[in-house]
Design an enzyme around this catalytic site. Structure first.
Site, short mmCIF file in Angstrom:
data_model
loop_
_atom_site.label_atom_id
_atom_site.label_comp_id
_atom_site.label_asym_id
_atom_site.label_seq_id
_atom_site.Cartn_x
_atom_site.Cartn_y
_atom_site.Cartn_z
N PRO A 182 -43.20 29.87 -25.79
CA PRO A 182 -42.39 29.30 -26.87
C PRO A 182 -41.60 28.08 -26.44
O PRO A 182 -40.81 28.14 -25.49
CB PRO A 182 -41.44 30.46 -27.21
CG PRO A 182 -41.29 31.22 -25.92
CD PRO A 182 -42.61 31.09 -25.21
N TRP B 17 -34.57 33.24 -20.30
CA TRP B 17 -35.93 33.42 -19.76
C TRP B 17 -36.40 34.87 -19.94
O TRP B 17 -37.59 35.13 -19.98
CB TRP B 17 -35.97 33.04 -18.28
CG TRP B 17 -35.92 31.55 -18.08
CD1 TRP B 17 -34.84 30.82 -17.72
CD2 TRP B 17 -37.00 30.63 -18.23
NE1 TRP B 17 -35.17 29.48 -17.64
CE2 TRP B 17 -36.49 29.35 -17.94
CE3 TRP B 17 -38.34 30.76 -18.56
CZ2 TRP B 17 -37.28 28.19 -17.99
CZ3 TRP B 17 -39.14 29.61 -18.62
CH2 TRP B 17 -38.61 28.35 -18.33
#
Length: 947
Positions: free
Chosen positions: A39, A503
């Site tokens: 993404p 993350w």
């Protein structure tokens, strides 16, 4: 060829006919090929490096679709984290976390949520424009409640395995952002810098004029010093220089600049426990200011004596815990030196306070010397502030406990390039650190941990249903208001007020994109959408998304999250510099695409070098690809259209008979096999370059040697055989090229398509190689033929003899040559080299020898061929087509024998120039006249179109 215009036309065709949707419907019942889309964040404009990643993804997905696989392509958006917060802070004029809290967390997060879509339309436009087919309507979004809930579920699973814990460690910390970072984030921000280091004198207690000589690159940490470390088995020396004495490692005496004499030598173990006078006396809660042993001390640099500040170094803290050393915190969380401790530079940022520390030491005559030191230093990967190593309470995931599982799972992954597996990525896993998960920030997935204020009991929430009340928004500050009584005591449980590393969000996408396990359980449990068969991003993701995907799947006990990965080299500017707005060297994707076409940019990225190598983006190279590769490919297609009859029909059963036809058909099927094998092993560059070479062979050998069969065939049958062959080649090339260059392949296919064929090349099957049509022996013999031709033409060029000038003989040395008895191949050489005879002569010094003697007859023939070429040029100038016939006239003034020569060659001239009549000395009005200088004399040519 206006490629951008062609592409716009094709985009409209795909949209109108819903070709992407039809490609999914066609393969719906086929085997699954699972792809994870990494993404991006839409709060910044897409760059040329994003085009690179999406182009490499698209080619594999298109290839697999053509092979019959069902390839679901769910888009995704990474919406949390520091990049978003920093941008919003700048826009609102906020300078610190306190400013954000004053502004209001709810309002701030609302602004963050809005900002992540700022460039959404640009991303979608770029994605569509480069033909990366992606389901953007059903994209996963990391800030949505369902996504967050899945992340919470994962964290609870990790907690249940005793792998999530709170600890005090020295962690990399950004004073500007006010939060710690994980090791993989730190790895993204290293820069090589030069800064002053100092050698300072540390007075030894109860000794007059005796000092430890110590070296440091961080003077600002000296007030927090509580020990110095030596190597027990390193040899140290006590030296005398003037009235002062110093102790340092014997192997580092070279750093001492004044004359000295060695008084004694001893091992470091003899120094243990010795005390010294601190540079800055602090209140300690336990004994310090002494010598301890450490195995990380070396004599590679410095003095062999290491200054220890447990609050500001990972090794320092570990040593401090081992030796029970006190800790001194001399720096505030904003990176400024604490006030009220009597420290030079108080209130200043630590890097600025270095100057004050040095000035103070110099004044007190404790600064021995300064020197510049070049080293890699970590900066915040998002705001570029120098990171500090700072002792803090944080929440960690115990990655060190699953190190072997990480390595085992990595062993099952295929990497492109292969060296990353045990190299950059493998080394990272072997040295894996516990994951610093918590962030003292605002816009992110809240850590679902509640702690009892009274007894310290911990509770981890794994779903929204476990909350005592329903929330419309699971972000801060709403989640911070959720409190409940402790199950173990009468205390109150409050949420730990942190968010998690963004993350972790992106690494959770295999599960959270489906709201697992609350919905679509089969997607994961039955492996309908897990693990990925293929992922692809840039090489920096070895410390980012590639790592977090593997880390989380390993923590969950689900094996590797992906099977195959292409890791791409960075796209740099033409000088090899990183692109940035500040440098003014950015390449805007749509600017290049609008000039050369998306296909051209894609092809350039596929072929310029290996996938994992850095790419110096050069517009001259892009233009070269456009002119040479696309020009050649498209012009070959135009040649077919131009010279093929309108009533041409592809033969149902096609069997080539001409040797050139057999060769090009064999070569095509060999190409198909080579490209298929490469792409199946995630090699994009090899197949692309093989395709490019084939296009060159097709145009510069097959079409050139077959031109006569199209333009001046001996019979309709001969022309039809050539046309059938070229049609077969071009149709299959459009399919082979479809995953690489989807626009131009579609354009060619649509112009070749016949009724009952699929309506788009992207609905066709991949052209599997036909083994029966592959003739490796013929391909090898044709290669020998072309090598001989190349040598002969090179010899002609060296002698300055034009190819139009016939020569008598070509001699070939190799008696064992595969082509010696092949009349068809020898005829190709005769025609291409323009010689009358070929002989094999084993006595030759070199591989070939041309007879360069030009007889009167050969001279005459060469002149006639030159004459024909000039007439053909005049036809083109006059705008004539191959259907137009002409009257041809020669006016002779200074060429007495020309009429006789013209009569001798008249049939040849008329046939080659499509002339019905040839006259000498005519006096009619011509459409075009031209004076030409032939080697044997001058003449005037006139041509007139016949109606």
């Amino acid at each position: 060829m206006d490629l951008p215009q062609i592409e716009q036309k094709i985009l409209k065709f795909w949209d109108k006919k819903k070709i992407f949707a039809k490609s999914l419907a066609k393969t719906k019942k086929g085997p699954r090929f699972i792809f994870f889309e990494g993404p991006p964040t839409a709060n910044g404009q897409p760059g040329i490096h994003h085009v690179e990643a999406r182009a490499f993804k698209d080619i594999i997905l298109r290839f697999k679709t053509m092979q019959g696989f069902f390839v679901e392509r769910k888009a995704g958006w990474d919406t949390h984290g520091l990049p978003v917060e920093i941008q919003v802070e700048k826009e609102l004029g906020l300078k610190s976390k306190k400013d954000i809290e004053k502004y209001g967390i709810e309002k701030f997060n609302k602004k963050c949520k809005e900002s992540v879509w700022r460039y959404k339309s640009e991303w979608e436009k770029m994605t569509t424009r480069i033909a990366f087919w992606l389901d953007m309507k059903n994209a996963y979004v990391t800030y949505e409640n369902d996504y967050i809930e899945s992340v919470w579920h994962i964290l609870k699973q990790i907690w249940s395995k005793d792998l999530l814990y709170k600890g005090t460690k020295v962690v990399p910390y950004c004073p500007r952002c006010g939060t710690s970072l994980s090791s993989h984030e730190v790895a993204l921000g290293y820069e090589k810098i030069k800064e002053p280091s100092i050698y300072f004198k540390l007075p030894i207690k109860a000794e007059s004029s005796l000092y430890f000589l110590v070296w440091t690159t961080t003077p600002w940490t000296l007030p927090a010093n509580t020990a110095i470390a030596v190597g027990e088995n390193i040899t140290y020396a006590k030296i005398k220089s003037g009235q002062e004495k110093y102790i340092l490692a014997k192997d580092r005496l070279s750093v001492f600049e004044e004359p000295y004499e060695i008084e004694s030598e001893f091992l470091g173990g003899a120094l243990l426990g010795r005390e010294y006078e601190p540079l800055y006396q602090m209140k300690l809660d336990k004994p310090g200011y002494k010598v301890v042993a450490a195995d990380f001390v070396s004599v590679g640099e410095g003095t062999g004596i290491v200054h220890i500040a447990p609050s500001f170094g990972i090794e320092d803290m570990e040593l401090g815990q081992k030796e029970n050393l006190p800790q001194v915190m001399s720096v505030e969380l904003d990176g400024k030196v604490k006030k009220g401790l009597g420290i030079p530079g108080e209130g200043k940022f630590v890097k600025d306070a270095d100057l004050d520390i040095k000035a103070d030491l110099k004044k007190r005559k404790l600064l021995y010397k300064e020197e510049m030191y070049e080293h890699d230093y970590p900066f915040c990967w998002r705001c570029d502030t120098p990171l500090l190593y700072y002792a803090k309470n944080s929440w960690f995931i115990k990655m060190t406990a699953v190190r072997q599982e990480l390595l085992q799972n990595n062993s099952q992954i295929t990497w492109e390039p292969a060296y990353l597996k045990e190299g950059r990525f493998g080394e990272w896993l072997r040295e894996v650190k516990d994951w610093n998960l918590s962030r003292e920030r605002f816009w992110g997935t809240p850590l679902p941990v509640w702690e009892c204020e009274k007894c310290g009991e911990i509770k981890v929430i794994g779903s929204a249903k476990e909350l005592p009340k329903k929330l419309k928004d699971l972000h801060r500050p709403h989640i911070d208001q959720i409190e409940f009584p402790c199950d173990k005591c009468s205390g109150h449980m409050k949420r730990v007020p942190v968010v998690i590393d963004a993350w972790f969000d992106s690494g959770s996408m295999p599960y959270a994109q489906w709201h697992y396990p609350f919905e679509d359980k089969d997607k994961i449990d039955e492996e309908e959408a897990f693990p990925a068969d293929f992922i692809c991003e840039a090489v920096d993701q070895t410390r980012g998304w590639f790592y977090t995907l593997l880390a989380i799947s390993t923590l969950l006990g689900k094996g590797p999250a992906y099977k195959n990965v292409i890791s791409l080299g960075h796209v740099l500017d033409v000088k090899g510099q990183k692109m940035s707005k500040s440098k003014g060297n950015m390449v805007m994707p749509l600017d290049v695409i609008n000039q050369f076409g998306a296909d051209c940019v894609r092809w350039y990225l596929y072929t310029i070098n290996q996938a994992g190598e850095p790419k110096r983006f050069d517009l001259k190279d892009v233009k070269d690809k456009f002119n040479r590769f696309f020009g050649t490919f498209y012009n070959t297609f135009i040649f077919f259209q131009t010279y093929t009859d309108k009533n041409f029909k592809p033969a149902k059963k096609f069997g080539p008979k001409n040797i050139l036809d057999k060769w090009i058909v064999s070569s095509l099927n060999s190409l198909s096999r080579q490209m298929m094998n490469g792409l199946q092993h995630y090699d994009v560059v090899g197949p692309a370059r093989a395709f490019e070479k084939f296009i060159d062979d097709l145009s510069n050998w097959y079409v050139r040697r077959s031109r006569r069969r199209f333009q001046k065939p001996e019979s309709e049958k001969e022309k039809d055989e050539a046309a059938q062959t070229l049609y077969y080649i071009l149709l299959n090339l459009s399919k082979l090229a479809a995953p690489f260059i989807p626009f131009i392949s579609e354009e060619i296919y649509l112009n070749l398509k016949k009724p009952r064929m699929p309506e788009s090349v992207h609905l066709c099957d991949w052209p599997a190689p036909d083994k029966k049509l592959i003739n490796k022996n013929l391909e090898e013999k044709m290669a020998v033929t072309r090598q001989i031709v190349a040598l002969a033409l090179a010899e002609r060029a060296a002698a300055g003899i034009k190819v139009r000038q016939p020569l008598a003989t070509l001699e070939i040395k190799n008696q064992e040559s595969k082509i010696k008895n092949d009349k068809e191949l020898l005829k190709l050489i005769l025609d291409e080299v323009n010689v009358k005879e070929i002989k094999f002569n084993p006595e030759l010094k070199n591989e070939i020898k041309l007879d360069k003697k030009i007889t009167k007859e050969l001279k005459e023939e060469g002149m006639i061929r030159d004459l024909v070429r000039q007439i053909q040029d005049m036809r083109r100038q006059a705008g004539l087509t191959r259907k137009d016939t002409i009257l041809l006239n020669f006016l002779v003034s200074k060429f007495p024998n020309f009429q006789k020569i013209a009569e001798k060659w008249s049939e040849f001239i008329k046939k080659e120039t499509l002339s019905q009549e040839l006259t000498v000395g005519g006096k009619i009005n011509f459409d075009l006249e031209k004076d030409i200088d032939l080697e044997l004399g001058k003449i005037k040519i006139g041509i007139k179109k016949l109606k």
